[in-house]
Design a protein around this motif. Structure first.
Motif, PDB file in Angstrom:
ATOM      1  N   UNK A   1       0.512  10.081  14.894  1.00 59.55           N
ATOM      2  CA  UNK A   1       0.741   8.662  15.143  1.00 59.55           C
ATOM      3  C   UNK A   1       0.150   7.763  14.073  1.00 59.55           C
ATOM      4  N   UNK A   2       0.654   6.536  14.011  1.00 55.24           N
ATOM      5  CA  UNK A   2       0.209   5.558  13.024  1.00 55.24           C
ATOM      6  C   UNK A   2      -0.177   4.270  13.734  1.00 55.24           C
ATOM      7  N   UNK A   3      -0.726   3.323  12.974  1.00 52.42           N
ATOM      8  CA  UNK A   3      -1.058   2.011  13.507  1.00 52.42           C
ATOM      9  C   UNK A   3       0.182   1.116  13.432  1.00 52.42           C
ATOM     10  N   UNK A   4       0.736   0.755  14.573  1.00 46.88           N
ATOM     11  CA  UNK A   4       1.936  -0.091  14.587  1.00 46.88           C
ATOM     12  C   UNK A   4       1.673  -1.428  13.898  1.00 46.88           C
ATOM     13  N   UNK A   5       0.455  -1.958  14.083  1.00 48.60           N
ATOM     14  CA  UNK A   5       0.114  -3.252  13.491  1.00 48.60           C
ATOM     15  C   UNK A   5       0.111  -3.171  11.969  1.00 48.60           C
ATOM     16  N   UNK A   6      -0.512  -2.128  11.414  1.00 48.87           N
ATOM     17  CA  UNK A   6      -0.569  -1.993   9.952  1.00 48.87           C
ATOM     18  C   UNK A   6       0.806  -1.695   9.367  1.00 48.87           C
TER      19      UNK A   6
ATOM     20  N   UNK B   1       5.527  -3.601   6.369  1.00 43.63           N
ATOM     21  CA  UNK B   1       6.971  -3.843   6.416  1.00 43.63           C
ATOM     22  C   UNK B   1       7.290  -5.302   6.101  1.00 43.63           C
ATOM     23  N   UNK B   2       6.521  -6.210   6.668  1.00 37.88           N
ATOM     24  CA  UNK B   2       6.747  -7.639   6.419  1.00 37.88           C
ATOM     25  C   UNK B   2       6.483  -7.997   4.961  1.00 37.88           C
TER      26      UNK B   2
ATOM     27  N   UNK C   1       0.349   5.756   8.127  1.00 37.76           N
ATOM     28  CA  UNK C   1       1.027   4.456   8.181  1.00 37.76           C
ATOM     29  C   UNK C   1       2.172   4.410   7.186  1.00 37.76           C
ATOM     30  N   UNK C   2       1.928   4.901   5.978  1.00 46.19           N
ATOM     31  CA  UNK C   2       2.970   4.897   4.939  1.00 46.19           C
ATOM     32  C   UNK C   2       4.122   5.823   5.347  1.00 46.19           C
ATOM     33  N   UNK C   3       3.786   6.970   5.945  1.00 49.76           N
ATOM     34  CA  UNK C   3       4.828   7.897   6.405  1.00 49.76           C
ATOM     35  C   UNK C   3       5.698   7.242   7.480  1.00 49.76           C
ATOM     36  N   UNK C   4       5.061   6.514   8.397  1.00 51.26           N
ATOM     37  CA  UNK C   4       5.819   5.832   9.457  1.00 51.26           C
ATOM     38  C   UNK C   4       6.694   4.730   8.872  1.00 51.26           C
ATOM     39  N   UNK C   5       6.192   4.027   7.861  1.00 55.17           N
ATOM     40  CA  UNK C   5       6.967   2.968   7.207  1.00 55.17           C
ATOM     41  C   UNK C   5       8.224   3.541   6.557  1.00 55.17           C
ATOM     42  N   UNK C   6       8.092   4.686   5.901  1.00 55.60           N
ATOM     43  CA  UNK C   6       9.246   5.318   5.258  1.00 55.60           C
ATOM     44  C   UNK C   6      10.284   5.717   6.296  1.00 55.60           C
TER      45      UNK C   6
END
Length: 269
Positions: A76-81, A86-87, A105-110
């Motif tokens: 899991x990652x930090x949804x806030x970060x 993303x923004x 976090x970077x993996x979730x962003x991708x």
């Protein structure tokens, strides 16, 4: 004294399409280990390498900081970060990802970027064609996949190639290894099969995200998506290289129909 062609906009549509095909034909550009310097050969392709900044920077960050991270893309990652990153990318800011950002976090962003693209990385009109290759085997399957890759728009083709190269690198670090001092280096546990399971539904989409039944894939489709992406990861180097025979056929055709394009290619080379 002949007219020279310095921009793809000066070429006929037919010639432009042929040059787009040639963007896959330069093996030097497919080797990430190649040293860049003054002697770097120019691409035969006049189109700029088209990979979204967010994709390239996410891949580079994980290649630099996360290849030994156990469960990358599954933890899991930090949804806030992730939302903040993303923004920043959405606002067009020049976002630099360094060791201070969490690999997860970077993996979730991708994954989010690929999932939410207006048109999926492999365009939806080719969804059925790509899935049909799952029932093929051996060289016939790879030949069919390569011909389908030739149909991708340049941006999709370049981005898919960057992603597959990255996923292949992640998979090479799946198992534990030992360094020069005999110390164990942990593997990330993300095999080609695991990566295909995670990324397949984000790359091969039948419906747009949020549309009715967008997530309701039957078992056969899900299995086919995973198998197709496995083949793309395992064979991306060969799939993204045009054979000498095919390249000669293209050049021969250009010589007959658009000799000014041949002049352009020779000067670029």
């Amino acid at each position: 004294g002949a007219m020279s062609v310095d921009s793809i906009t000066d070429l006929s549509e037919n010639a432009s399409k042929l040059l787009e095909a040639l963007q896959l034909s330069h093996p030097h550009e497919l080797d990430p280990r190649r040293i860049l310097g003054k002697n770097k050969m120019l691409s035969l392709n006049p189109i700029t390498w088209q990979v979204p900044r967010i994709v390239d920077r996410c891949c580079t960050h994980i290649e630099t900081h996360g290849l030994q991270t156990v469960g990358i893309f599954r933890v899991g990652s930090s949804k806030k970060r992730v939302q903040q990153l993303r923004e920043e990318f959405d606002q067009g800011l020049d976002v630099f990802l360094d060791e201070h950002q969490s690999v997860h976090d970077v993996a979730a962003l991708l994954k989010e970027f690929l999932r939410d693209m207006p048109d999926s990385l492999i365009p939806r009109e080719l969804y059925g064609a790509f899935l049909s290759t799952a029932t093929m085997e051996g060289p016939a399957q790879l030949d069919a996949l390569q011909l389908l890759l030739f149909l991708l728009p340049p941006c999709h083709s370049d981005t898919l190639h960057r992603l597959l190269r990255f996923l292949g690198e992640v998979a090479r670090h799946a198992e534990c290894s030992w360094d020069a001092d005999g110390q164990e280096v942990p593997g990330n546990k993300m095999t080609v099969s695991n990566l295909a399971t995670v990324f397949g539904p984000n790359i091969l989409q039948k419906e747009k995200p949020g549309e009715k039944d967008a997530s309701a894939l039957n078992f056969e489709d899900s299995a086919a998506i995973i198998l197709v992406l496995q083949r793309l990861i395992e064979h991306h180097q060969a799939l993204f290289t045009v054979s000498p025979e095919m390249q000669c056929d293209i050049l021969r055709r250009l010589f007959q129909t658009d000799p000014d394009v041949i002049d352009y290619l020779l000067r670029r080379k």
